[in-house]
Design a protein around this motif. Structure first.
Motif, PDB file in Angstrom:
ATOM      1  N   GLU A  15      13.311  -4.300   3.512  1.00  0.00           N
ATOM      2  CA  GLU A  15      13.078  -2.642   3.621  1.00  0.00           C
ATOM      3  C   GLU A  15      11.608  -3.365   4.019  1.00  0.00           C
ATOM      4  O   GLU A  15      11.109  -3.168   3.518  1.00  0.00           O
ATOM      5  N   LYS A  16      10.849  -2.670   5.448  1.00  0.00           N
ATOM      6  CA  LYS A  16       9.728  -2.446   5.121  1.00  0.00           C
ATOM      7  C   LYS A  16       8.838  -2.052   4.468  1.00  0.00           C
ATOM      8  O   LYS A  16       9.234  -0.666   3.841  1.00  0.00           O
ATOM      9  N   ASN A  17       7.937  -2.655   4.273  1.00  0.00           N
ATOM     10  CA  ASN A  17       6.517  -1.094   2.981  1.00  0.00           C
ATOM     11  C   ASN A  17       5.957  -0.714   3.866  1.00  0.00           C
ATOM     12  O   ASN A  17       5.173  -0.537   4.344  1.00  0.00           O
ATOM     13  N   ASP A  59       4.543 -13.560  16.477  1.00  0.00           N
ATOM     14  CA  ASP A  59       4.770 -14.132  17.581  1.00  0.00           C
ATOM     15  C   ASP A  59       6.143 -13.559  18.197  1.00  0.00           C
ATOM     16  O   ASP A  59       6.658 -12.510  17.099  1.00  0.00           O
ATOM     17  N   GLU A  60       6.671 -14.177  18.803  1.00  0.00           N
ATOM     18  CA  GLU A  60       8.036 -13.091  19.844  1.00  0.00           C
ATOM     19  C   GLU A  60       9.476 -13.013  18.442  1.00  0.00           C
ATOM     20  O   GLU A  60       9.585 -12.257  18.718  1.00  0.00           O
ATOM     21  N   LEU A  61       9.096 -14.079  18.803  1.00  0.00           N
ATOM     22  CA  LEU A  61      10.352 -14.616  17.003  1.00  0.00           C
ATOM     23  C   LEU A  61       9.930 -13.566  15.673  1.00  0.00           C
ATOM     24  O   LEU A  61      10.978 -12.574  15.793  1.00  0.00           O
ATOM     25  N   GLY A  62       9.264 -13.190  15.208  1.00  0.00           N
ATOM     26  CA  GLY A  62       8.219 -13.004  14.271  1.00  0.00           C
ATOM     27  C   GLY A  62       8.424 -11.212  14.560  1.00  0.00           C
ATOM     28  O   GLY A  62       8.607 -10.272  13.258  1.00  0.00           O
ATOM     29  N   SER A  63       7.737 -10.831  15.583  1.00  0.00           N
ATOM     30  CA  SER A  63       7.673  -9.521  16.218  1.00  0.00           C
ATOM     31  C   SER A  63       9.676  -8.390  15.941  1.00  0.00           C
ATOM     32  O   SER A  63       9.387  -7.379  15.498  1.00  0.00           O
ATOM     33  N   PHE A  64      10.148  -9.706  16.762  1.00  0.00           N
ATOM     34  CA  PHE A  64      11.900  -9.377  17.092  1.00  0.00           C
ATOM     35  C   PHE A  64      12.328  -8.596  15.818  1.00  0.00           C
ATOM     36  O   PHE A  64      12.865  -8.128  15.345  1.00  0.00           O
ATOM     37  N   VAL A  65      12.136 -10.165  14.199  1.00  0.00           N
ATOM     38  CA  VAL A  65      12.386  -9.652  13.503  1.00  0.00           C
ATOM     39  C   VAL A  65      11.469  -8.327  12.590  1.00  0.00           C
ATOM     40  O   VAL A  65      12.374  -7.222  12.013  1.00  0.00           O
ATOM     41  N   TRP A  66      10.770  -8.292  12.667  1.00  0.00           N
ATOM     42  CA  TRP A  66      10.146  -7.086  12.287  1.00  0.00           C
ATOM     43  C   TRP A  66      10.681  -5.799  12.733  1.00  0.00           C
ATOM     44  O   TRP A  66      10.575  -4.539  12.003  1.00  0.00           O
ATOM     45  N   LEU A  67      10.916  -5.813  14.207  1.00  0.00           N
ATOM     46  CA  LEU A  67      11.117  -4.428  15.006  1.00  0.00           C
ATOM     47  C   LEU A  67      12.530  -3.905  14.385  1.00  0.00           C
ATOM     48  O   LEU A  67      13.337  -3.338  14.523  1.00  0.00           O
ATOM     49  N   ALA A  68      13.479  -5.553  14.135  1.00  0.00           N
ATOM     50  CA  ALA A  68      14.763  -5.529  13.900  1.00  0.00           C
ATOM     51  C   ALA A  68      15.041  -4.282  12.350  1.00  0.00           C
ATOM     52  O   ALA A  68      15.779  -4.110  12.312  1.00  0.00           O
ATOM     53  N   ILE A  69      14.061  -4.764  11.549  1.00  0.00           N
ATOM     54  CA  ILE A  69      14.628  -4.145  10.217  1.00  0.00           C
ATOM     55  C   ILE A  69      13.590  -3.294  10.243  1.00  0.00           C
ATOM     56  O   ILE A  69      12.794  -1.962  10.275  1.00  0.00           O
ATOM     57  N   GLY A  71      15.984  -1.063   7.176  1.00  0.00           N
ATOM     58  CA  GLY A  71      16.528  -0.698   5.870  1.00  0.00           C
ATOM     59  C   GLY A  71      17.509  -0.450   6.008  1.00  0.00           C
ATOM     60  O   GLY A  71      19.035  -0.138   4.755  1.00  0.00           O
ATOM     61  N   GLN A  72      17.968  -0.465   7.543  1.00  0.00           N
ATOM     62  CA  GLN A  72      20.108  -0.598   7.102  1.00  0.00           C
ATOM     63  C   GLN A  72      21.085  -1.329   7.375  1.00  0.00           C
ATOM     64  O   GLN A  72      21.774  -1.933   6.696  1.00  0.00           O
ATOM     65  N   LYS A  73      20.081  -2.197   8.226  1.00  0.00           N
ATOM     66  CA  LYS A  73      21.020  -3.933   8.951  1.00  0.00           C
ATOM     67  C   LYS A  73      20.612  -5.112   7.517  1.00  0.00           C
ATOM     68  O   LYS A  73      19.755  -4.739   6.556  1.00  0.00           O
ATOM     69  N   ASP A  74      21.741  -5.289   7.268  1.00  0.00           N
ATOM     70  CA  ASP A  74      21.304  -6.952   5.771  1.00  0.00           C
ATOM     71  C   ASP A  74      21.135  -8.215   6.301  1.00  0.00           C
ATOM     72  O   ASP A  74      20.991  -7.961   8.470  1.00  0.00           O
ATOM     73  N   VAL A  75      21.017  -8.505   6.453  1.00  0.00           N
ATOM     74  CA  VAL A  75      20.559 -10.195   6.767  1.00  0.00           C
ATOM     75  C   VAL A  75      21.320 -11.110   7.668  1.00  0.00           C
ATOM     76  O   VAL A  75      21.207 -11.775   8.429  1.00  0.00           O
ATOM     77  N   HIS A  76      22.553 -10.579   7.176  1.00  0.00           N
ATOM     78  CA  HIS A  76      23.867 -10.686   8.043  1.00  0.00           C
ATOM     79  C   HIS A  76      23.355 -10.594   9.221  1.00  0.00           C
ATOM     80  O   HIS A  76      23.899 -10.877  10.906  1.00  0.00           O
ATOM     81  N   GLU A  81      21.778 -10.365  15.814  1.00  0.00           N
ATOM     82  CA  GLU A  81      20.985  -9.780  16.812  1.00  0.00           C
ATOM     83  C   GLU A  81      19.739 -11.192  16.835  1.00  0.00           C
ATOM     84  O   GLU A  81      20.269 -11.672  18.079  1.00  0.00           O
ATOM     85  N   PHE A  82      19.554 -12.108  16.173  1.00  0.00           N
ATOM     86  CA  PHE A  82      18.649 -12.995  16.462  1.00  0.00           C
ATOM     87  C   PHE A  82      19.153 -13.910  17.101  1.00  0.00           C
ATOM     88  O   PHE A  82      18.205 -14.279  18.167  1.00  0.00           O
ATOM     89  N   ASP A  83      20.139 -14.536  16.808  1.00  0.00           N
ATOM     90  CA  ASP A  83      20.831 -15.230  17.650  1.00  0.00           C
ATOM     91  C   ASP A  83      21.496 -14.880  19.028  1.00  0.00           C
ATOM     92  O   ASP A  83      21.555 -15.960  19.672  1.00  0.00           O
ATOM     93  N   GLU A  84      21.585 -14.026  18.956  1.00  0.00           N
ATOM     94  CA  GLU A  84      21.910 -13.066  20.825  1.00  0.00           C
ATOM     95  C   GLU A  84      20.670 -12.873  21.540  1.00  0.00           C
ATOM     96  O   GLU A  84      20.814 -13.718  22.840  1.00  0.00           O
ATOM     97  N   LYS A  85      19.458 -12.419  20.761  1.00  0.00           N
ATOM     98  CA  LYS A  85      18.328 -12.610  21.308  1.00  0.00           C
ATOM     99  C   LYS A  85      17.931 -14.214  21.260  1.00  0.00           C
ATOM    100  O   LYS A  85      17.174 -14.192  22.589  1.00  0.00           O
ATOM    101  N   PHE A  86      17.843 -14.850  21.037  1.00  0.00           N
ATOM    102  CA  PHE A  86      17.597 -16.350  20.861  1.00  0.00           C
ATOM    103  C   PHE A  86      18.627 -17.478  20.764  1.00  0.00           C
ATOM    104  O   PHE A  86      18.284 -18.306  19.842  1.00  0.00           O
TER     105      PHE A  86
END
Length: 117
Positions: A15-17, A59-69, A71-76, A81-86
């Motif tokens: 979850e984001k602070n 960067d692009e990877l960090g931005s993607f992860v930050w926006l994907a967080i 508070g509902q999705k787990d790391v799996h 989603e990360f593997d689909e995007k990259f």
């Protein structure tokens, strides 16, 4: 004798602070704004002219992860989603986990249900 049960890292939910402000540019890149508070930070601002608010451009990877967080999705789920995007990124799961650990260590996220530091 109590047995300690270890939780699987893939089940953790980041979850984001809520105290961290950010903006998303038109190109999808995220900039985080960190306000430095507290006695030691005020001294550093006065003596060493450190900024009161720092901006962290992801960067692009960090931005993607930050926006994907969310508070509902787990790391799996985030890793899928990360593997689909990259597709084809080497060691994508370990990279994702390391990035999330860095965010957590810098108090930008916390694990849902975990005690806040």
């Amino acid at each position: 004798m109590s047995k300690k049960i270890s939780k699987n890292y893939l089940d953790y939910i980041p979850e984001k602070n809520p105290g961290i402000e950010y903006e998303t540019a038109e190109d999808g890149m995220v900039t985080l704004f960190i306000e430095w508070k507290g006695f030691h930070n005020r001294i550093a601002q006065k003596i060493f002219h450190r900024p009161r608010i720092s901006d962290i451009k992801m960067d692009e990877l960090g931005s993607f992860v930050w926006l994907a967080i969310d508070g509902q999705k787990d790391v799996h789920q985030l890793s899928k989603e990360f593997d689909e995007k990259f597709p084809g990124k080497e060691k994508s799961l370990s990279r994702l986990i390391k990035f999330l650990e860095i965010l957590r260590d810098n108090n930008l996220i916390h694990w849902k249900g975990a005690k806040k530091r």
